[in-house]
Design a protein around this motif. Structure first.
Motif, PDB file in Angstrom:
ATOM      1  N   GLN A 238      15.187  20.559  -1.239  1.00  0.00           N
ATOM      2  CA  GLN A 238      15.670  19.187  -1.396  1.00  0.00           C
ATOM      3  C   GLN A 238      15.118  18.271  -0.317  1.00  0.00           C
ATOM      4  OE1 GLN A 238      19.941  19.276  -1.549  1.00  0.00           O
ATOM      5  NE2 GLN A 238      20.010  20.392  -3.475  1.00  0.00           N
ATOM      6  N   ARG A 239      14.746  18.857   0.811  1.00  0.00           N
ATOM      7  CA  ARG A 239      14.134  18.076   1.902  1.00  0.00           C
ATOM      8  C   ARG A 239      12.617  18.196   1.858  1.00  0.00           C
ATOM      9  NH1 ARG A 239      18.376  16.686   1.238  1.00  0.00           N
ATOM     10  NH2 ARG A 239      20.137  16.438   2.668  1.00  0.00           N
ATOM     11  N   TYR A 240      12.089  18.634   0.721  1.00  0.00           N
ATOM     12  CA  TYR A 240      10.649  18.663   0.441  1.00  0.00           C
ATOM     13  C   TYR A 240       9.876  19.635   1.326  1.00  0.00           C
ATOM     14  CZ  TYR A 240      12.308  14.480  -1.819  1.00  0.00           C
ATOM     15  OH  TYR A 240      13.046  13.601  -2.571  1.00  0.00           O
ATOM     16  N   MET A 241      10.549  20.739   1.706  1.00  0.00           N
ATOM     17  CA  MET A 241       9.881  21.865   2.337  1.00  0.00           C
ATOM     18  C   MET A 241       9.759  22.967   1.285  1.00  0.00           C
ATOM     19  SD  MET A 241      12.102  21.682   5.797  1.00  0.00           S
ATOM     20  CE  MET A 241      11.702  20.551   7.143  1.00  0.00           C
ATOM     21  N   ARG A 242       8.773  23.827   1.421  1.00  0.00           N
ATOM     22  CA  ARG A 242       8.518  24.846   0.397  1.00  0.00           C
ATOM     23  C   ARG A 242       9.193  26.159   0.791  1.00  0.00           C
ATOM     24  NH1 ARG A 242       3.483  23.577  -2.985  1.00  0.00           N
ATOM     25  NH2 ARG A 242       3.262  21.338  -2.618  1.00  0.00           N
ATOM     26  N   PRO A 243      10.367  26.459   0.205  1.00  0.00           N
ATOM     27  CA  PRO A 243      11.120  27.650   0.594  1.00  0.00           C
ATOM     28  C   PRO A 243      10.376  28.925   0.244  1.00  0.00           C
ATOM     29  CG  PRO A 243      12.049  26.684  -1.390  1.00  0.00           C
ATOM     30  CD  PRO A 243      11.021  25.719  -0.893  1.00  0.00           C
ATOM     31  N   SER A 244      10.661  29.994   0.996  1.00  0.00           N
ATOM     32  CA  SER A 244      10.023  31.279   0.718  1.00  0.00           C
ATOM     33  C   SER A 244      10.588  31.926  -0.538  1.00  0.00           C
ATOM     34  CB  SER A 244      10.197  32.224   1.916  1.00  0.00           C
ATOM     35  OG  SER A 244      11.562  32.417   2.216  1.00  0.00           O
ATOM     36  N   ASN A 245      11.786  31.508  -0.958  1.00  0.00           N
ATOM     37  CA  ASN A 245      12.377  32.001  -2.204  1.00  0.00           C
ATOM     38  C   ASN A 245      11.625  31.388  -3.387  1.00  0.00           C
ATOM     39  OD1 ASN A 245      14.097  32.151  -4.592  1.00  0.00           O
ATOM     40  ND2 ASN A 245      15.756  32.762  -3.231  1.00  0.00           N
ATOM     41  N   GLU A 246      10.886  32.222  -4.122  1.00  0.00           N
ATOM     42  CA  GLU A 246      10.022  31.727  -5.188  1.00  0.00           C
ATOM     43  C   GLU A 246      10.812  31.065  -6.322  1.00  0.00           C
ATOM     44  OE1 GLU A 246       6.831  31.475  -5.233  1.00  0.00           O
ATOM     45  OE2 GLU A 246       6.480  32.503  -3.343  1.00  0.00           O
ATOM     46  N   GLN A 247      11.999  31.559  -6.599  1.00  0.00           N
ATOM     47  CA  GLN A 247      12.810  30.974  -7.666  1.00  0.00           C
ATOM     48  C   GLN A 247      13.273  29.577  -7.292  1.00  0.00           C
ATOM     49  OE1 GLN A 247      15.903  33.927  -8.293  1.00  0.00           O
ATOM     50  NE2 GLN A 247      14.721  34.943  -9.898  1.00  0.00           N
ATOM     51  N   VAL A 248      13.679  29.402  -6.052  1.00  0.00           N
ATOM     52  CA  VAL A 248      14.097  28.074  -5.597  1.00  0.00           C
ATOM     53  C   VAL A 248      12.901  27.125  -5.608  1.00  0.00           C
ATOM     54  CG1 VAL A 248      15.047  26.751  -3.671  1.00  0.00           C
ATOM     55  CG2 VAL A 248      15.985  29.011  -4.210  1.00  0.00           C
ATOM     56  N   LEU A 249      11.763  27.610  -5.144  1.00  0.00           N
ATOM     57  CA  LEU A 249      10.553  26.776  -5.136  1.00  0.00           C
ATOM     58  C   LEU A 249      10.177  26.344  -6.548  1.00  0.00           C
ATOM     59  CD1 LEU A 249       8.101  25.562  -3.659  1.00  0.00           C
ATOM     60  CD2 LEU A 249       6.974  27.790  -3.871  1.00  0.00           C
ATOM     61  N   ALA A 250      10.223  27.279  -7.498  1.00  0.00           N
ATOM     62  CA  ALA A 250       9.850  26.966  -8.880  1.00  0.00           C
ATOM     63  C   ALA A 250      10.773  25.916  -9.487  1.00  0.00           C
ATOM     64  CB  ALA A 250       9.880  28.243  -9.717  1.00  0.00           C
ATOM     65  N   ALA A 251      12.021  25.894  -9.068  1.00  0.00           N
ATOM     66  CA  ALA A 251      12.975  24.929  -9.602  1.00  0.00           C
ATOM     67  C   ALA A 251      12.672  23.507  -9.128  1.00  0.00           C
ATOM     68  CB  ALA A 251      14.396  25.312  -9.205  1.00  0.00           C
ATOM     69  N   HIS A 252      11.802  23.377  -8.131  1.00  0.00           N
ATOM     70  CA  HIS A 252      11.465  22.055  -7.585  1.00  0.00           C
ATOM     71  C   HIS A 252       9.973  21.742  -7.756  1.00  0.00           C
ATOM     72  CE1 HIS A 252      15.342  21.241  -5.475  1.00  0.00           C
ATOM     73  NE2 HIS A 252      15.436  22.560  -5.551  1.00  0.00           N
ATOM     74  N   LYS A 253       9.374  22.283  -8.808  1.00  0.00           N
ATOM     75  CA  LYS A 253       7.933  22.101  -9.017  1.00  0.00           C
ATOM     76  C   LYS A 253       7.559  20.653  -9.324  1.00  0.00           C
ATOM     77  CE  LYS A 253       8.286  23.453 -13.905  1.00  0.00           C
ATOM     78  NZ  LYS A 253       7.808  24.412 -14.940  1.00  0.00           N
ATOM     79  N   ASP A 254       8.518  19.837  -9.737  1.00  0.00           N
ATOM     80  CA  ASP A 254       8.204  18.444 -10.039  1.00  0.00           C
ATOM     81  C   ASP A 254       7.968  17.616  -8.782  1.00  0.00           C
ATOM     82  OD1 ASP A 254       8.418  18.960 -12.728  1.00  0.00           O
ATOM     83  OD2 ASP A 254      10.492  18.263 -12.885  1.00  0.00           O
ATOM     84  N   THR A 255       8.554  18.034  -7.663  1.00  0.00           N
ATOM     85  CA  THR A 255       8.354  17.297  -6.413  1.00  0.00           C
ATOM     86  C   THR A 255       7.463  18.050  -5.432  1.00  0.00           C
ATOM     87  OG1 THR A 255      10.462  18.225  -5.611  1.00  0.00           O
ATOM     88  CG2 THR A 255      10.514  16.002  -6.548  1.00  0.00           C
TER      89      THR A 255
END
Length: 387
Positions: free
Chosen positions: A333-350
């Motif tokens: 949510q703060r536009y950092m790329r988390p190491s959790n791939e599922q969380v990252l994939a959920a924010h692919k639009d930003t």
């Protein structure tokens, strides 16, 4: 090239922290009479201790009373971090403190923050700043503290993913509508473009910005570090367009968004989004290069400090909790790329999927990178000098 406008982003999702516990007790029926099978922790206490239900209840009450009677403790931690992580850690500290107190009812954790250029911060800790944890954006800054005996030599093994909870990348922040038509790294070498960037001598973000541009040059011209004539010419033109070298990334953001300097700011992805959303909403756009650098953000406990103060357990928990799903979601949510791939994939639009390279795979280990580019008289100094 991809351009995104923060005004179109979806609203941020709220974090939910729910702890569920399920206790399952299995009894072998052919050894225990069915009439003795009872549910719950009280029955299990009777079986295991031989106490009566009244005695088990009494013991449980005594344990609760002892826990409540434990002396209260206030724990103060200092997180010394790089410049543009302050907004994330401000929110994470609140999240962590609530979770820690839930698990340790008699303890309260207060996390103080210190932010600045990553290498400047590392030097401050090396010179005596009593950090309990350090959260940098460059491995070489951590290595300095290892050399000083402040951080354990095996710090990368102490936490998951090489002690890197999230990554980032370098992007380009331009004026609204992109009046200079900046599409990728090559446009920054044009004579009509003015650039704002932090100082690579004090800022980890600036070093990544330089390496991002240099890595693009090597990739584009099909060169390597030893045979980099065209890349050096490209970088020399780019650096000639720099109008200010600020001490840190946030200072560079201020120069670009508030002082109105430059046509483009070279900065991290999270800082660019934050600027577009808060500092200069409606005044800037983000340009994603097609090829950029991967930024790793390592974290470690300063055991030389925490062991003496009896805070190592709390400091370890503080860093380990960065890998918990609520913290990983907060990073995205703060536009950092988390190491959790599922969380990252959920924010692919930003957090757009772009090609990124690891600095060590292109330039060698960080000790070599520093010696080649950023020591006094190194390649950065030579390419940035006025010819």
């Amino acid at each position: 090239m991809q351009t995104t406008n923060i005004a179109k982003n979806q609203p941020l999702r709220h974090i939910s922290m729910t702890d569920n516990q399920v206790i399952q007790n299995k009894v072998i029926q052919n050894k225990v009479p069915r009439t003795l099978i009872m549910g719950g922790a009280l029955t299990m206490a009777v079986f295991m201790t031989g106490c009566s239900p009244t005695e088990a209840t009494k013991n449980e009450t005594q344990t609760s009373a002892q826990k409540s009677a434990a002396p209260s403790q206030d724990i103060n931690l200092l997180n010394v971090s790089y410049d543009v992580s302050r907004d994330f850690y401000k929110d994470y500290n609140t999240l962590f403190a609530k979770g820690y107190q839930k698990e340790h009812p008699n303890s309260k954790v207060h996390v103080n923050q210190s932010h600045g250029g990553s290498s400047k911060q590392a030097l401050s800790v090396a010179n005596g700043l009593q950090a309990d944890v350090v959260t940098f954006n460059q491995e070489s800054d951590m290595n300095l503290l290892v050399e000083k005996g402040l951080v354990a030599a095996d710090w990368q093994k102490a936490l998951p993913n090489g002690a890197v909870p999230y990554t980032s990348t370098i992007v380009l922040l331009v004026r609204s509508g992109n009046p200079k038509g900046i599409k990728d790294w090559q446009d920054l070498a044009r004579s009509d473009v003015a650039i704002v960037i932090p100082n690579p001598k004090t800022s980890g973000t600036a070093r990544y910005a330089f390496l991002g541009a240099y890595g693009y040059g090597l990739h584009h011209f099909k060169e390597n570090v030893e045979t980099s004539i065209k890349t050096d010419t490209f970088i020399k033109k780019l650096l000639a367009n720099v109008v200010t070298y600020d001490n840190g990334a946030r200072a560079a953001t201020t120069s670009f968004t508030q002082r109105g300097l430059g046509d483009v700011l070279i900065t991290t992805e999270n800082e660019a989004h934050l600027a577009a959303k808060q500092f200069a909403k409606g005044q800037v756009d983000i340009v994603y290069p097609r090829y950029s650098v991967l930024i790793a953000n390592p974290v470690a406990v300063v055991t030389a400090v925490t062991d003496k103060a009896g805070k190592t357990e709390a400091a370890n928990t503080y860093l380990k909790s960065l890998w918990d799903t609520p913290a990983q979601e907060l990073m995205a949510q703060r536009y950092m790329r988390p190491s959790n791939e599922q969380v990252l994939a959920a924010h692919k639009d930003t957090l757009l999927d772009i090609e990124r390279f690891e600095p060590v795979s292109v330039f060698g280990p960080w000790t070599q990178i520093m010696e080649t580019f950023f020591v006094d008289g190194g390649r950065f100094d030579k390419l940035a000098s006025v010819q």
